[in-house]
Design a protein around this motif. Structure first.
Motif, mmCIF file in Angstrom:
data_model
loop_
_atom_site.group_PDB
_atom_site.id
_atom_site.type_symbol
_atom_site.label_atom_id
_atom_site.label_comp_id
_atom_site.label_asym_id
_atom_site.label_seq_id
_atom_site.Cartn_x
_atom_site.Cartn_y
_atom_site.Cartn_z
ATOM 1 N N VAL A 111 0.857 -1.182 0.000
ATOM 2 C CA VAL A 111 0.000 0.000 0.000
ATOM 3 C C VAL A 111 0.895 1.235 0.000
ATOM 4 N N ASN A 112 0.297 2.430 -0.156
ATOM 5 C CA ASN A 112 1.140 3.622 -0.123
ATOM 6 C C ASN A 112 1.436 4.037 1.317
ATOM 7 N N GLN A 113 2.374 4.958 1.480
ATOM 8 C CA GLN A 113 2.845 5.339 2.815
ATOM 9 C C GLN A 113 1.754 5.986 3.647
ATOM 10 N N LYS A 114 0.891 6.798 3.029
ATOM 11 C CA LYS A 114 -0.165 7.470 3.783
ATOM 12 C C LYS A 114 -1.164 6.460 4.344
ATOM 13 N N THR A 115 -1.448 5.420 3.551
ATOM 14 C CA THR A 115 -2.341 4.370 4.025
ATOM 15 C C THR A 115 -1.716 3.619 5.185
ATOM 16 N N ALA A 116 -0.431 3.288 5.065
ATOM 17 C CA ALA A 116 0.267 2.573 6.138
ATOM 18 C C ALA A 116 0.351 3.419 7.407
ATOM 19 N N TRP A 117 0.524 4.738 7.246
ATOM 20 C CA TRP A 117 0.573 5.632 8.407
ATOM 21 C C TRP A 117 -0.754 5.607 9.159
ATOM 22 N N LYS A 118 -1.864 5.647 8.407
ATOM 23 C CA LYS A 118 -3.179 5.601 9.045
ATOM 24 C C LYS A 118 -3.426 4.237 9.691
ATOM 25 N N LEU A 119 -3.004 3.164 9.056
ATOM 26 C CA LEU A 119 -3.136 1.830 9.634
ATOM 27 C C LEU A 119 -2.417 1.752 10.979
ATOM 28 N N GLY A 120 -1.193 2.271 11.005
ATOM 29 C CA GLY A 120 -0.411 2.230 12.237
ATOM 30 C C GLY A 120 -1.083 2.977 13.375
ATOM 31 N N HIS A 121 -1.598 4.177 13.086
ATOM 32 C CA HIS A 121 -2.230 4.959 14.142
ATOM 33 C C HIS A 121 -3.580 4.371 14.560
ATOM 34 N N ALA A 122 -4.286 3.725 13.645
ATOM 35 C CA ALA A 122 -5.533 3.064 14.012
ATOM 36 C C ALA A 122 -5.267 1.913 14.982
ATOM 37 N N VAL A 326 -14.571 -1.421 19.573
ATOM 38 C CA VAL A 326 -15.844 -0.723 19.335
ATOM 39 C C VAL A 326 -15.883 0.575 20.142
ATOM 40 N N GLY A 327 -16.285 1.639 19.469
ATOM 41 C CA GLY A 327 -16.337 2.947 20.107
ATOM 42 C C GLY A 327 -15.102 3.784 19.866
ATOM 43 N N ARG A 328 -14.155 3.281 19.076
ATOM 44 C CA ARG A 328 -12.904 4.007 18.813
ATOM 45 C C ARG A 328 -12.800 4.373 17.338
ATOM 46 N N GLN A 329 -13.912 4.772 16.758
ATOM 47 C CA GLN A 329 -13.934 5.133 15.343
ATOM 48 C C GLN A 329 -12.958 6.279 15.065
ATOM 49 N N MET A 330 -12.233 6.167 13.973
ATOM 50 C CA MET A 330 -11.222 7.153 13.628
ATOM 51 C C MET A 330 -11.283 7.413 12.133
ATOM 52 N N ARG A 331 -11.263 8.681 11.752
ATOM 53 C CA ARG A 331 -11.344 9.055 10.332
ATOM 54 C C ARG A 331 -10.211 10.000 9.973
ATOM 55 N N ARG A 332 -9.994 10.159 8.675
ATOM 56 C CA ARG A 332 -9.019 11.129 8.180
ATOM 57 C C ARG A 332 -9.638 12.520 8.123
ATOM 58 N N THR A 333 -8.796 13.530 8.235
ATOM 59 C CA THR A 333 -9.228 14.909 8.017
ATOM 60 C C THR A 333 -8.874 15.286 6.577
ATOM 61 N N PRO A 334 -9.452 16.371 6.040
ATOM 62 C CA PRO A 334 -9.109 16.787 4.672
ATOM 63 C C PRO A 334 -7.622 17.084 4.480
ATOM 64 N N SER A 335 -6.934 17.406 5.594
ATOM 65 C CA SER A 335 -5.500 17.690 5.497
ATOM 66 C C SER A 335 -4.645 16.458 5.833
ATOM 67 N N TRP A 336 -5.232 15.276 5.729
ATOM 68 C CA TRP A 336 -4.546 14.004 5.955
ATOM 69 C C TRP A 336 -4.126 13.807 7.412
ATOM 70 N N GLY A 337 -4.841 14.446 8.319
ATOM 71 C CA GLY A 337 -4.623 14.174 9.740
ATOM 72 C C GLY A 337 -5.604 13.131 10.230
ATOM 73 N N LEU A 338 -5.901 13.133 11.531
ATOM 74 C CA LEU A 338 -6.816 12.170 12.117
ATOM 75 C C LEU A 338 -7.858 12.905 12.939
ATOM 76 N N ARG A 339 -9.073 12.372 12.940
ATOM 77 C CA ARG A 339 -10.124 12.946 13.774
ATOM 78 C C ARG A 339 -10.957 11.812 14.344
ATOM 79 N N TRP A 340 -11.647 12.116 15.454
ATOM 80 C CA TRP A 340 -12.480 11.134 16.130
ATOM 81 C C TRP A 340 -13.917 11.618 16.119
ATOM 82 N N PRO A 341 -14.805 10.997 15.322
ATOM 83 C CA PRO A 341 -16.198 11.462 15.210
ATOM 84 C C PRO A 341 -16.925 11.352 16.563
#
Length: 341
Positions: A111-122, A326-341
């Protein structure tokens, strides 16, 4: 039921299709009691049909009636990746001794680096013991602060303070000699900052061991005993009381080795999650006794018993990781950061 994974290749071998990976996740997150992630109800029914997503269920409670899958409201929520890639990423994070960078993970997973970065933080998000499931530390507990970061970049005319005057992030670390540890970022190393954290971590019947930092003076009065070590006088262990802080310094050393050998830079914004990852691996080890035979110069053989700490099986770690997802939903921000809905 999958009980052992020895390599990333084993993930695809034992889970030939994504359906097998979904069943593995359902068993780890739900066990025998499937529940609705929206309302917690144990009553639901599977939805099947040509237009239905695989693994889709609907809550039968009249007030809810929500549809969900095993990834709903978890860090895997709305993922477009093959679920086997998620499991392989968990395998890499859990089995690496000091962590794995997103660049290397991307290369292993394709996968690309940005995807792997998000996987790691998730995955690190699931390692945060915010519910206090691990319980309080007991027995002999060592406490110390760690200043995280390398040598500051040289700037002409700028003198960087050293020791406790440094501007590096401060991590408060506690480690019991039974193999459990805790770590959290703190704004300063003052007693009023550390006292509530330490008292929340450690049982009052425990023996506290620290260095000679005056901030620990009043904190130690809350425990059954308090022993100190004075490093500036080259005192590293007290043979009479058995006091030393080698255990907690070993935890701090793992943090520094991860910084030097893997991540190279840990910013304040995400540093707590990297600490959670390191503490997770430290806490999920089990002691094993090994007997070593040695021969003296006279030919006499002696047996020495040593304790070796080894990681628990990776599948057991995955189940422990996913049971609180469960209860730890995590999404990307438009600037490729992380947010918690």
């Amino acid at each position: 039921m999958i009980t052992e994974l020895k390599s990333v290749r084993d993930v695809w071998k034992k889970m030939p299709t994504e359906r097998h990976a979904r069943l593995f996740l359902e068993n780890a997150i739900w066990g025998d009691d499937r529940f609705c992630p929206h309302c917690g109800s144990l009553s639901s029914r599977p939805l099947r049909g040509a237009s239905m997503r695989p693994g889709l269920y609907q809550c039968v409670e009249r007030e809810c009636r929500s549809q969900f899958t095993v990834t709903t409201r978890t860090p895997l929520h709305a993922t477009k990746l093959d679920l086997r890639i998620w499991i392989a990423a968990m395998f890499l994070v859990l089995t690496s001794s000091k962590g794995i960078s997103s660049v290397v993970m991307a290369r292993f997973l394709g996968v690309n680096q940005k995807t792997a970065w998000k996987l790691g933080h998730a995955i690190r998000e699931m390692m945060d013991d915010r519910q206090g499931i691990a319980g309080r530390l007991t027995g002999v507990v060592e406490v110390d602060e760690a200043f995280v970061g390398g040598k500051p970049k040289f700037r002409h005319g700028v003198k960087n303070k050293r020791g406790r005057g440094t501007g590096k992030p401060i991590a408060l670390v506690a480690a019991a000699r039974n193999g459990q540890a805790r770590a959290v970022l703190i704004p300063n190393a003052q007693g009023r900052t550390m006292k509530p954290i330490i008292e929340g971590w450690i049982d009052s019947t425990s023996a506290l061991i620290t260095d000679k930092n005056p901030s620990y003076g009043k904190i130690g009065a809350s425990f059954s005993s308090h022993h100190t070590i004075q490093h500036n006088k080259r005192q590293y262990a007290n043979t009479k009381t058995g006091a030393h802080i080698n255990t907690v310094e070993a935890v701090n050393a793992v943090v520094q080795r991860a910084l030097i050998g893997v991540y190279h830079r840990l910013g304040r914004k995400h540093l707590q999650r990297y600490l959670d990852e390191i503490i997770w691996r430290w806490n999920h080890r089990t002691p094993e006794s090994k007997v070593r035979k040695r021969k003296s110069s006279s030919g006499l053989s002696t047996a020495e018993t040593t304790t070796v700490w080894k990681p628990i099986p990776v599948v057991d770690q995955m189940r422990g990781l996913l049971c609180g997802a469960v209860g730890r939903q995590m999404r990307r921000t438009p600037s490729w950061g992380l947010r918690w809905p």
